[in-house]
Scaffold this motif. Sequence first.
Motif, short mmCIF file in Angstrom:
data_model
loop_
_atom_site.label_atom_id
_atom_site.label_comp_id
_atom_site.label_asym_id
_atom_site.label_seq_id
_atom_site.Cartn_x
_atom_site.Cartn_y
_atom_site.Cartn_z
N LYS A 147 -3.75 10.67 3.03
CA LYS A 147 -4.34 10.03 1.86
C LYS A 147 -4.79 11.11 0.88
O LYS A 147 -5.46 12.07 1.26
N LEU A 148 -4.43 10.94 -0.38
CA LEU A 148 -4.80 11.90 -1.42
C LEU A 148 -6.05 11.47 -2.16
O LEU A 148 -6.93 12.28 -2.43
N VAL A 149 -6.12 10.18 -2.50
CA VAL A 149 -7.27 9.68 -3.25
C VAL A 149 -7.32 8.16 -3.08
O VAL A 149 -6.30 7.51 -2.87
N GLU A 150 -8.53 7.63 -3.17
CA GLU A 150 -8.73 6.19 -3.06
C GLU A 150 -9.74 5.78 -4.12
O GLU A 150 -10.74 6.46 -4.33
N PHE A 151 -9.46 4.67 -4.80
CA PHE A 151 -10.39 4.17 -5.80
C PHE A 151 -10.15 2.68 -5.99
O PHE A 151 -9.01 2.22 -5.97
N GLY A 152 -11.22 1.93 -6.12
CA GLY A 152 -11.09 0.48 -6.28
C GLY A 152 -10.26 -0.12 -5.17
O GLY A 152 -10.51 0.11 -4.00
N LYS A 153 -9.21 -0.83 -5.55
CA LYS A 153 -8.31 -1.46 -4.57
C LYS A 153 -7.04 -0.65 -4.35
O LYS A 153 -6.08 -1.12 -3.77
N ARG A 209 4.64 -3.37 8.20
CA ARG A 209 4.23 -4.17 7.04
C ARG A 209 2.86 -3.70 6.58
O ARG A 209 2.11 -3.13 7.33
N THR A 210 2.57 -4.00 5.34
CA THR A 210 1.23 -3.77 4.81
C THR A 210 0.87 -4.99 3.96
O THR A 210 1.74 -5.66 3.43
N GLU A 211 -0.40 -5.26 3.87
CA GLU A 211 -0.86 -6.43 3.11
C GLU A 211 -1.18 -6.10 1.66
O GLU A 211 -1.79 -6.88 0.97
N ALA A 212 -0.72 -4.94 1.21
CA ALA A 212 -0.93 -4.53 -0.18
C ALA A 212 0.42 -4.46 -0.89
O ALA A 212 1.47 -4.39 -0.25
N ASP A 213 0.38 -4.48 -2.22
CA ASP A 213 1.56 -4.10 -2.98
C ASP A 213 1.72 -2.60 -2.81
O ASP A 213 0.73 -1.85 -2.82
N VAL A 224 3.03 7.41 -2.17
CA VAL A 224 2.89 6.01 -1.80
C VAL A 224 1.61 5.50 -2.43
O VAL A 224 0.53 6.04 -2.17
N ILE A 225 1.72 4.48 -3.26
CA ILE A 225 0.56 3.92 -3.95
C ILE A 225 0.38 2.50 -3.45
O ILE A 225 1.25 1.66 -3.65
N LYS A 226 -0.73 2.27 -2.75
CA LYS A 226 -1.03 0.95 -2.22
C LYS A 226 -2.11 0.29 -3.09
O LYS A 226 -3.14 0.92 -3.35
N VAL A 227 -1.85 -0.94 -3.50
CA VAL A 227 -2.82 -1.67 -4.32
C VAL A 227 -3.08 -3.01 -3.64
O VAL A 227 -2.19 -3.86 -3.56
N ALA A 228 -4.30 -3.19 -3.14
CA ALA A 228 -4.67 -4.44 -2.48
C ALA A 228 -4.79 -5.55 -3.52
O ALA A 228 -5.16 -5.30 -4.68
N ARG A 229 -4.47 -6.74 -3.11
CA ARG A 229 -4.57 -7.89 -4.03
C ARG A 229 -5.94 -8.49 -3.99
O ARG A 229 -6.68 -8.37 -3.08
#
Length: 100
Positions: free
Chosen positions: A19-25, A43-47, A95-100
């Motif tokens: 992980k490089l950075v995390e912010f918000g979702k 699978r992942t539950e994020a976009d 890899v950019i994960k964005v939770a809904r």
Amino acid sequence: METIKLESHLGAVPKHIGKLVEFGKAAVMQLQLRAGETIPEHRTEADVLIVVQSGQVVFGFQDRQVTLDPRMLLHILPGEAHSVRAADGDAELLVIKVAR
């Protein structure tokens, strides 16, 4: 403002996920694979947005494969099963994960 240096971690290991950075979702991760290395179906539950920085990777989906080269972008929907394989050479991805 924050700068993040993207280091190479493949000297001692066949694959690296960090992980490089995390912010918000959102979370931004670095993925590095040696040639032929794989990440099994998951699978992942994020976009998820995949940006290939170098090398070539093959994403496997249930009934098809998608080959990505540098400067390509792939969007994976939440819950969509996929696997990853570095093709002919080492590969580096963001890899950019964005939770809904």
